[in-house]
Design a protein around this motif. Structure first.
Motif, PDB file in Angstrom:
ATOM      1  N   VAL A 388       0.846  -1.199   0.000  1.00 47.99           N
ATOM      2  CA  VAL A 388       0.000   0.000   0.000  1.00 47.99           C
ATOM      3  C   VAL A 388       0.880   1.247   0.000  1.00 47.99           C
ATOM      4  O   VAL A 388       0.652   2.193  -0.764  1.00 47.99           O
ATOM      5  CB  VAL A 388      -0.949   0.000   1.212  1.00 47.99           C
ATOM      6  CG1 VAL A 388      -1.661   1.343   1.331  1.00 47.99           C
ATOM      7  CG2 VAL A 388      -1.961  -1.126   1.092  1.00 47.99           C
ATOM      8  N   ALA A 389       1.904   1.267   0.858  1.00 51.10           N
ATOM      9  CA  ALA A 389       2.821   2.407   0.912  1.00 51.10           C
ATOM     10  C   ALA A 389       3.512   2.616  -0.431  1.00 51.10           C
ATOM     11  O   ALA A 389       3.685   3.760  -0.887  1.00 51.10           O
ATOM     12  CB  ALA A 389       3.860   2.190   2.009  1.00 51.10           C
ATOM     13  N   GLU A 390       3.872   1.532  -1.082  1.00 48.69           N
ATOM     14  CA  GLU A 390       4.528   1.628  -2.393  1.00 48.69           C
ATOM     15  C   GLU A 390       3.577   2.187  -3.444  1.00 48.69           C
ATOM     16  O   GLU A 390       3.969   3.023  -4.265  1.00 48.69           O
ATOM     17  CB  GLU A 390       5.048   0.253  -2.812  1.00 48.69           C
ATOM     18  CG  GLU A 390       6.224  -0.234  -1.969  1.00 48.69           C
ATOM     19  CD  GLU A 390       6.616  -1.666  -2.280  1.00 48.69           C
ATOM     20  OE1 GLU A 390       5.810  -2.379  -2.937  1.00 48.69           O
ATOM     21  OE2 GLU A 390       7.713  -2.085  -1.863  1.00 48.69           O
ATOM     22  N   ALA A 391       2.326   1.752  -3.411  1.00 42.26           N
ATOM     23  CA  ALA A 391       1.338   2.220  -4.390  1.00 42.26           C
ATOM     24  C   ALA A 391       1.035   3.699  -4.204  1.00 42.26           C
ATOM     25  O   ALA A 391       0.951   4.463  -5.178  1.00 42.26           O
ATOM     26  CB  ALA A 391       0.057   1.393  -4.278  1.00 42.26           C
ATOM     27  N   VAL A 392       0.874   4.126  -2.950  1.00 43.70           N
ATOM     28  CA  VAL A 392       0.594   5.542  -2.673  1.00 43.70           C
ATOM     29  C   VAL A 392       1.822   6.388  -2.992  1.00 43.70           C
ATOM     30  O   VAL A 392       1.717   7.469  -3.574  1.00 43.70           O
ATOM     31  CB  VAL A 392       0.158   5.737  -1.209  1.00 43.70           C
ATOM     32  CG1 VAL A 392      -0.059   7.215  -0.904  1.00 43.70           C
ATOM     33  CG2 VAL A 392      -1.123   4.948  -0.924  1.00 43.70           C
ATOM     34  N   GLY A 393       2.985   5.894  -2.615  1.00 44.50           N
ATOM     35  CA  GLY A 393       4.222   6.613  -2.889  1.00 44.50           C
ATOM     36  C   GLY A 393       4.514   6.758  -4.362  1.00 44.50           C
ATOM     37  O   GLY A 393       5.063   7.782  -4.797  1.00 44.50           O
ATOM     38  N   ALA A 394       4.148   5.752  -5.138  1.00 47.28           N
ATOM     39  CA  ALA A 394       4.401   5.782  -6.583  1.00 47.28           C
ATOM     40  C   ALA A 394       3.663   6.929  -7.257  1.00 47.28           C
ATOM     41  O   ALA A 394       4.102   7.425  -8.301  1.00 47.28           O
ATOM     42  CB  ALA A 394       3.995   4.449  -7.216  1.00 47.28           C
ATOM     43  N   GLU A 395       2.561   7.350  -6.658  1.00 48.62           N
ATOM     44  CA  GLU A 395       1.790   8.470  -7.209  1.00 48.62           C
ATOM     45  C   GLU A 395       2.133   9.792  -6.537  1.00 48.62           C
ATOM     46  O   GLU A 395       1.439  10.790  -6.728  1.00 48.62           O
ATOM     47  CB  GLU A 395       0.293   8.166  -7.101  1.00 48.62           C
ATOM     48  CG  GLU A 395      -0.122   6.948  -7.931  1.00 48.62           C
ATOM     49  CD  GLU A 395      -1.624   6.879  -8.144  1.00 48.62           C
ATOM     50  OE1 GLU A 395      -2.303   7.916  -8.009  1.00 48.62           O
ATOM     51  OE2 GLU A 395      -2.107   5.778  -8.465  1.00 48.62           O
ATOM     52  N   LYS A 396       3.208   9.753  -5.733  1.00 54.27           N
ATOM     53  CA  LYS A 396       3.730  10.965  -5.070  1.00 54.27           C
ATOM     54  C   LYS A 396       2.649  11.677  -4.252  1.00 54.27           C
ATOM     55  O   LYS A 396       2.527  12.898  -4.278  1.00 54.27           O
ATOM     56  CB  LYS A 396       4.339  11.920  -6.104  1.00 54.27           C
ATOM     57  CG  LYS A 396       5.478  11.295  -6.916  1.00 54.27           C
ATOM     58  CD  LYS A 396       6.161  12.292  -7.796  1.00 54.27           C
ATOM     59  CE  LYS A 396       7.221  11.646  -8.674  1.00 54.27           C
ATOM     60  NZ  LYS A 396       8.258  10.920  -7.914  1.00 54.27           N
ATOM     61  N   LEU A 397       1.900  10.884  -3.490  1.00 54.71           N
ATOM     62  CA  LEU A 397       0.819  11.436  -2.676  1.00 54.71           C
ATOM     63  C   LEU A 397       1.244  11.722  -1.235  1.00 54.71           C
ATOM     64  O   LEU A 397       0.464  12.282  -0.465  1.00 54.71           O
ATOM     65  CB  LEU A 397      -0.382  10.474  -2.679  1.00 54.71           C
ATOM     66  CG  LEU A 397      -1.055  10.272  -4.047  1.00 54.71           C
ATOM     67  CD1 LEU A 397      -2.153   9.231  -3.955  1.00 54.71           C
ATOM     68  CD2 LEU A 397      -1.618  11.593  -4.564  1.00 54.71           C
ATOM     69  N   TYR A 398       2.473  11.319  -0.880  1.00 54.33           N
ATOM     70  CA  TYR A 398       2.971  11.621   0.459  1.00 54.33           C
ATOM     71  C   TYR A 398       3.656  12.976   0.478  1.00 54.33           C
ATOM     72  O   TYR A 398       4.417  13.309  -0.432  1.00 54.33           O
ATOM     73  CB  TYR A 398       3.949  10.546   0.926  1.00 54.33           C
ATOM     74  CG  TYR A 398       3.315   9.204   1.242  1.00 54.33           C
ATOM     75  CD1 TYR A 398       2.171   9.120   2.023  1.00 54.33           C
ATOM     76  CD2 TYR A 398       3.878   8.012   0.779  1.00 54.33           C
ATOM     77  CE1 TYR A 398       1.589   7.892   2.313  1.00 54.33           C
ATOM     78  CE2 TYR A 398       3.317   6.785   1.070  1.00 54.33           C
ATOM     79  CZ  TYR A 398       2.172   6.727   1.835  1.00 54.33           C
ATOM     80  OH  TYR A 398       1.596   5.517   2.131  1.00 54.33           O
TER      81      TYR A 398
END
Length: 464
Positions: A388-398
Motif C-alpha cells: 500500500v505504501a509503495e502504491a501511494v508513494g508511486a503516485e507521489k501522494l505523500y
C-alpha cells in the motif's frame, strides 16, 4: 447507508485523573466481558494473517449493521477518514458507520469508555496507552482469531509483534509507521540564521546555543514550540536514553536511569525555559496537546517543534512558510540515537462490539485498500502495509516532509519505548517534574529526589 458529514460528533467528556482506578474498577465490575457473537457481513475476499495460511472466507450477509468508529486528529485527517468511511459504505450498503471524532487524543475519555462499556466498536488508540489498557484487562478483540477476515501479510511481522501484541494477543494494528522528527519552519529559521538541512548534525548543546539567539534577536520569538508532555517525550526521555542506551524502565520494571541522569536532563530543560529557547510553559500549556494551534506557531514566532511524521499536516496546513524535517539532536558519546519508529496510532476493536466480524472487515479495508489509502495519504504517516505504501508513494501522494522524515527515521532508528516506559503514572511524575523546572529558581535537586521516590514507589507496585 447514510453518508457521514464533516461535523464533530457530540461525545460526552468527563475528566478523570486517576486512570489506573478507572481501569481497576472496570475489571472489578466485570466490564471487560467477552466478545459477543458478531454478524458476518459482506467481505472483499479471503485474507490471511502474517505468517499464517489462508483460510476460508465466511458467507457474506446483507443484514443491516451499524458500527461506531472513534478517532482524533485535525481537520485534514477527519475529512480523509470520513471520505474513506463513505467509500466503504458505498461498497457495502448494508453497513452504516458512525464517525466519532475530536481534536485531541484524550486518554481519560477512552479509559472512561472502556470502563463503562460505551467505547466505539472500532477505536483509534495511542500506542503508549496500550500497556495500561491491557495489563489486567481484556477490552479488545484478538485479531489472530480473525485471520480469515483480515490480511496482515503486508505488515512487517516484528513491527506488528512489538507494537500490537499484549498478553500474547494481537489487539492493536498499526495505522502507519511514525518517526520522531523535528518540523522546522525554514522561512523563520532563515531569518534567524538557523541551519535547516536534515543532514546538519546537532548536539543538544548546539540546539541550546542556537536556540537562545532567536529570542535575543526578537523577544517575541522562540526556537521551540512544545507543551510539557512533548518536552518529556522528545527531550527528557531522548536525552536520558541517548546517555544510557537503555529503556527508561526495563521489561522487569527495573529503573533504567540514575538520579544523576534525571537531574542532568531536568537541568537541561530548565535552561531551555530560563534562557527562552522554548516558549514559556505558562503560555505553551494553554495549547496542551495542540501546539499547532499556538498563535506564536501560526504567526511565525516559533522556529520548530519536535513531534512525529504523522503530525506534519497539523503543523503545516494553512501556515505560512516553507517546512522541512529536522533531525533530533544527539549528545556527545551517545550510546543510542533514541530516535523512535513506531505506529502513530493503533486500531483496535472492542470486545463489547455486537458486530465484531463486520468491524474487522472495515479495518481490513482501511489498512489494505489502495484506493482508501490514496485518500488517507499521510494523515497517519506512511502506511504500515508495504504494498500500500509503495502504491501511494508511486503516485507521489505523500508530503515530502513526511517522506523525508520517515526515510531519515528508518535509517537512524534507535531504542524506542517498551511497555513499562509508557506507564501513565510514571509519565505523570515526569511531566510534573518538567512543569516545575520550567520556571526560574526551581529546586532541581528536590524535584529530582521527589520524582525518583515516586517512580520507585510506582515500580514496586508494578512488580507485584
Amino acid at each position: 447507508m447514510t453518508e457521514v458529514k464533516g461535523e464533530f460528533s457530540m461525545i460526552s467528556k468527563r475528566k478523570i485523573t486517576l486512570l489506573s482506578c478507572i481501569l481497576s474498577l472496570a475489571v472489578a465490575s466485570g466490564c471487560t466481558g467477552s466478545a459477543p457473537a458478531s454478524n458476518a457481513g459482506s467481505g472483499s475476499g479471503a485474507a490471511k494473517d502474517a505468517g499464517k495460511s489462508e483460510t476460508t472466507q465466511p458467507a457474506a450477509s446483507t443484514a443491516p449493521v451499524t458500527l461506531r468508529f472513534s478517532w482524533w486528529g485535525n481537520e485534514v485527517r477527519h475529512k480523509a477518514t470520513i471520505e474513506v468511511i463513505n467509500l466503504y459504505m458505498k461498497k457495502n450498503p448494508n453497513v452504516t458507520i458512525k464517525a466519532e471524532y475530536r481534536g485531541k487524543s484524550e486518554r481519560e475519555l477512552i479509559a472512561t469508555g472502556l470502563a463503562g462499556g460505551s467505547i466505539a466498536d472500532i477505536v483509534q488508540l495511542n500506542p503508549p496507552w496500550m500497556e495500561d489498557f491491557t495489563r489486567n484487562s481484556d477490552f479488545f478483540v484478538d485479531f489472530n482469531t480473525k485471520n480469515n477476515l483480515i490480511d496482515l501479510s503486508g505488515i512487517d511481522p516484528q513491527f506488528l509483534k512489538e507494537n500490537g501484541v499484549f498478553n500474547n494477543k494481537l489487539v492493536g494494528l498499526p495505522m502507519g509507521v511514525n518517526a520522531t522528527i523535528g518540523i522546522m519552519n525554514k522561512t523563520v529559521a532563515d531569518k534567524f540564521g538557523i541551519p535547516s538541512t536534515l543532514d546538519t548534525k546537532w548536539t543538544w548543546d548546539d540546539f541550546y546555543k542556537y536556540g537562545k539567539t532567536v529570542n535575543q534577536k526578537d523577544p517575541e520569538s522562540y526556537m521551540l514550540n512544545m507543551d510539557i508532555g512533548s518536552m518529556v517525550e522528545f527531550v527528557l526521555k531522548r536525552y536520558i536514553v541517548q546517555k544510557t542506551g537503555k529503556y527508561m524502565i526495563g521489561d522487569d520494571y527495573s529503573l533504567g536511569f540514575t538520579r544523576d541522569d534525571l537531574a542532568e536532563a531536568l537541568t537541561y530543560i530548565n535552561k531551555l525555559y530560563t534562557d527562552k529557547v522554548a516558549i514559556p510553559a505558562s503560555d505553551a500549556q494553554v495549547f496542551n496537546d495542540a501546539a499547532q494551534t499556538n498563535p506564536k506557531w501560526i504567526n511565525g514566532k516559533a522556529v520548530m517543534v519536535f513531534s512525529w511524521t504523522s503530525t506534519v499536516s497539523p503543523y503545516t496546513n494553512g501556515i505560512k512558510g516553507e517546512f522541512v524535517p529536522f533531525a533530533l539532536p544527539t549528545r556527545e558519546g551517545a550510546k543510542n540515537s533514541a530516535l523512535i519508529v513506531k505506529p502513530p496510532q493503533v486500531v483496535a476493536i472492542s470486545n463489547k462490539s455486537k458486530n465484531v466480524d463486520e468491524a474487522v472487515k472495515f479495518v481490513n479495508f482501511f489498512l489494505n485498500d489502495v484506493e482508501a489509502n490514496k485518500i488517507l495519504k499521510d494523515t497517519r504517516s506512511i502506511s504500515a502495509v508495504k504494498p500500500v505504501a509503495e502504491a501511494v508513494g508511486a503516485e507521489k501522494l505523500y508530503d515530502p516532509v513526511v517522506l523525508k522524515g520517515h526515510e531519515y527515521g528508518m535509517k537512524n532508528m534507535g531504542l524506542g519505548d517498551n511497555g513499562p516506559t509508557t506507564n501513565g503514572e510514571i509519565i505523570e511524575v515526569l511531566e510534573n517534574a518538567v512543569e516545575i523546572v520550567a520556571y526560574p529558581n526551581a529546586n532541581i535537586n528536590k524535584v529530582t529526589d521527589d520524582s525518583m521516590k515516586l517512580i520507585n514507589d510506582i515500580l514496586k507496585t508494578l512488580k507485584k
